[in-house]
Design a protein around this motif. Structure first.
Motif, mmCIF file in Angstrom:
data_model
loop_
_atom_site.group_PDB
_atom_site.id
_atom_site.type_symbol
_atom_site.label_atom_id
_atom_site.label_comp_id
_atom_site.label_asym_id
_atom_site.label_seq_id
_atom_site.Cartn_x
_atom_site.Cartn_y
_atom_site.Cartn_z
ATOM 1 N N PRO A 174 42.227 33.239 47.204
ATOM 2 C CA PRO A 174 43.590 33.767 47.078
ATOM 3 C C PRO A 174 44.621 32.997 47.889
ATOM 4 C CG PRO A 174 42.021 35.560 47.347
ATOM 5 C CD PRO A 174 41.270 34.282 47.613
ATOM 6 N N LYS A 175 44.184 32.329 48.966
ATOM 7 C CA LYS A 175 45.121 31.561 49.778
ATOM 8 C C LYS A 175 45.671 30.348 49.022
ATOM 9 C CE LYS A 175 42.946 32.887 54.161
ATOM 10 N NZ LYS A 175 42.235 32.384 55.368
ATOM 11 N N LYS A 176 44.947 29.912 47.992
ATOM 12 C CA LYS A 176 45.383 28.747 47.214
ATOM 13 C C LYS A 176 46.059 29.146 45.904
ATOM 14 C CE LYS A 176 42.610 25.241 46.976
ATOM 15 N NZ LYS A 176 41.418 24.401 46.717
ATOM 16 N N ALA A 177 46.098 30.444 45.611
ATOM 17 C CA ALA A 177 46.582 30.902 44.309
ATOM 18 C C ALA A 177 48.009 30.448 44.023
ATOM 19 C CB ALA A 177 46.475 32.423 44.216
ATOM 20 N N VAL A 183 51.457 27.859 36.473
ATOM 21 C CA VAL A 183 50.487 27.649 35.395
ATOM 22 C C VAL A 183 50.114 28.995 34.781
ATOM 23 C CG1 VAL A 183 48.238 26.695 34.777
ATOM 24 C CG2 VAL A 183 49.573 25.645 36.614
ATOM 25 N N PRO A 184 50.285 29.194 33.473
ATOM 26 C CA PRO A 184 49.848 30.436 32.840
ATOM 27 C C PRO A 184 48.347 30.649 33.034
ATOM 28 C CG PRO A 184 51.296 29.210 31.378
ATOM 29 C CD PRO A 184 50.971 28.302 32.517
ATOM 30 N N VAL A 185 47.967 31.878 33.339
ATOM 31 C CA VAL A 185 46.567 32.231 33.584
ATOM 32 C C VAL A 185 46.199 33.456 32.770
ATOM 33 C CG1 VAL A 185 44.933 33.106 35.311
ATOM 34 C CG2 VAL A 185 46.495 31.255 35.923
ATOM 35 N N VAL A 196 28.862 38.581 39.760
ATOM 36 C CA VAL A 196 30.117 38.161 40.404
ATOM 37 C C VAL A 196 31.039 39.374 40.421
ATOM 38 C CG1 VAL A 196 32.110 36.626 40.303
ATOM 39 C CG2 VAL A 196 29.869 35.776 39.605
ATOM 40 N N ASP A 197 31.383 39.821 41.594
ATOM 41 C CA ASP A 197 32.176 41.034 41.741
ATOM 42 C C ASP A 197 33.502 40.921 40.993
ATOM 43 O OD1 ASP A 197 33.811 43.205 42.810
ATOM 44 O OD2 ASP A 197 32.347 43.334 44.439
ATOM 45 N N THR A 198 33.813 41.955 40.248
ATOM 46 C CA THR A 198 35.058 41.978 39.472
ATOM 47 C C THR A 198 36.282 41.804 40.365
ATOM 48 O OG1 THR A 198 33.964 43.519 37.964
ATOM 49 C CG2 THR A 198 36.335 43.272 37.713
ATOM 50 N N ARG A 199 36.153 42.184 41.622
ATOM 51 C CA ARG A 199 37.293 42.055 42.539
ATOM 52 C C ARG A 199 37.745 40.608 42.698
ATOM 53 N NH1 ARG A 199 35.258 45.161 47.799
ATOM 54 N NH2 ARG A 199 33.382 43.983 47.213
ATOM 55 N N GLY A 200 36.845 39.648 42.422
ATOM 56 C CA GLY A 200 37.210 38.245 42.580
ATOM 57 C C GLY A 200 38.395 37.849 41.728
ATOM 58 N N ASP A 201 38.370 38.227 40.455
ATOM 59 C CA ASP A 201 39.495 37.899 39.578
ATOM 60 C C ASP A 201 40.706 38.782 39.885
ATOM 61 O OD1 ASP A 201 38.751 35.686 37.921
ATOM 62 O OD2 ASP A 201 37.322 36.969 36.892
ATOM 63 N N PHE A 202 40.460 40.063 40.232
ATOM 64 C CA PHE A 202 41.570 40.929 40.616
ATOM 65 C C PHE A 202 42.346 40.332 41.788
ATOM 66 C CE2 PHE A 202 39.689 44.660 38.357
ATOM 67 C CZ PHE A 202 40.853 45.137 37.767
ATOM 68 N N GLU A 203 41.637 39.837 42.787
ATOM 69 C CA GLU A 203 42.297 39.292 43.974
ATOM 70 C C GLU A 203 43.129 38.059 43.646
ATOM 71 O OE1 GLU A 203 39.062 38.688 46.630
ATOM 72 O OE2 GLU A 203 38.956 40.796 47.257
ATOM 73 N N MET A 204 42.611 37.206 42.762
ATOM 74 C CA MET A 204 43.383 36.022 42.389
ATOM 75 C C MET A 204 44.624 36.394 41.590
ATOM 76 S SD MET A 204 42.061 33.387 43.763
ATOM 77 C CE MET A 204 42.776 32.007 42.865
ATOM 78 N N CYS A 211 53.241 35.795 44.221
ATOM 79 C CA CYS A 211 54.004 34.535 44.214
ATOM 80 C C CYS A 211 55.073 34.520 43.129
ATOM 81 C CB CYS A 211 53.069 33.352 43.981
ATOM 82 S SG CYS A 211 51.770 33.162 45.192
ATOM 83 N N GLY A 212 55.144 35.592 42.342
ATOM 84 C CA GLY A 212 56.127 35.650 41.270
ATOM 85 C C GLY A 212 55.598 35.243 39.916
ATOM 86 N N ALA A 213 54.302 34.973 39.807
ATOM 87 C CA ALA A 213 53.706 34.589 38.529
ATOM 88 C C ALA A 213 53.388 35.842 37.712
ATOM 89 C CB ALA A 213 52.440 33.766 38.756
ATOM 90 N N ALA A 214 53.031 35.629 36.450
ATOM 91 C CA ALA A 214 52.708 36.745 35.562
ATOM 92 C C ALA A 214 51.371 36.490 34.864
ATOM 93 C CB ALA A 214 53.827 36.943 34.537
#
Length: 254
Positions: A174-177, A183-185, A196-204, A211-214
């Motif tokens: 998350p520090k690098k997000a 970039v659209p994600v 792989v814990d689902t929280r991984g993608d939630f955190e990113m 950061c203002g992304a969507a």
């Protein structure tokens, strides 16, 4: 099959961000999926898919998908990379409207380590941009599990390469997000993933939103680690990718 033909026509009907008249002439490519040797010493072999119609499309540039496999496909038999995701889809759909590059990671060793190292991937991308008619505004990165982790890593380390990221069943730093806030994600995960814990993608995704992304995140209910099956089989993902374009640097004034 009809869907992929329609998507292929849509892909080619979109105006290219590159002036086709200035595209260097390239020799005919072998259409279909073929095995390619590493482009540099110590690099990775990869599967290269050239879509049907590529050679007949003149100077047109094509969108590129780079796919990174999971831990179960490491080794020396590159055909196992076809078990999942884009390299599996293109075996059945020669009209799949993207160039697809699918590297293979060797078995874990003292020199390779557990995760995908970025420099060999950079070498493959650089080689593709020089030897194939790739639209530089439409380069997409996706991967599942171990490859999804690498999608977050590569995409947040060098976001300038990519028009969109699609990590599946993964996590990132998350520090690098915020590096990839432009970039659209679209991330995917199963709510019952026990690998792989689902929280991984939630955190990113949460970090990107701060950061203002969507970014988009799809959570599949009652789905385990194999969330890549519904993700890659959903035509909406591929149509969404084709809609994403990376702004290219403005041409210098004459």
């Amino acid at each position: 099959m009809r869907f992929w033909v329609a998507v292929a026509l849509a892909a080619l009907s979109l105006p290219s961000a590159v002036d086709a008249k200035k595209t260097p002439a390239q020799p005919p490519a072998v259409e279909g999926q073929t095995v390619q040797a590493p482009v540099a010493e110590g690099g990775f072999p990869y599967l290269l898919f050239i879509p049907k119609g590529y050679n007949e499309s003149g100077a047109d540039r094509w969108p590129l998908v780079i796919f990174l496999h999971g831990s179960g496909e490491r080794g020396t038999d590159i055909n196992v990379v076809k078990k999942h995701g884009p390299p599996m889809l293109v075996e059945k759909n020669p009209a799949f409207p993207f160039i697809v590059i699918s590297p293979q990671l060797p078995e874990q060793s003292d020199t390779i380590g557990e995760y995908w190292p970025v420099p060999p991937l950079e070498a493959i991308l650089d080689h593709a941009m020089k030897t194939l008619r790739v639209d530089p505004s439409r380069v997409y990165l996706t991967g599942l599990s171990l490859g999804g982790i690498a999608t977050w890593e590569w995409g947040t380390t060098h976001p300038e390469h990519f028009a969109a990221l699609a990590p599946v069943a993964a996590f990132g730093d998350p520090k690098k997000a915020c590096n990839a806030k432009e970039v659209p994600v679209w991330a995917f995960h199963g709510d019952h993933d026990d690998a792989v814990d689902t929280r991984g993608d939630f955190e990113m995704v949460d970090a990107l939103k701060k950061c203002g992304a969507a970014p988009r995140l799809t959570i599949y209910p009652n789905t385990d680690h194999w969330s890549w099956v519904p993700a890659y089989n959903d035509p909406a993902l591929w149509m969404w990718l084709l809609e994403q374009r990376k702004p290219l640097p403005a041409k210098p004034a004459k």
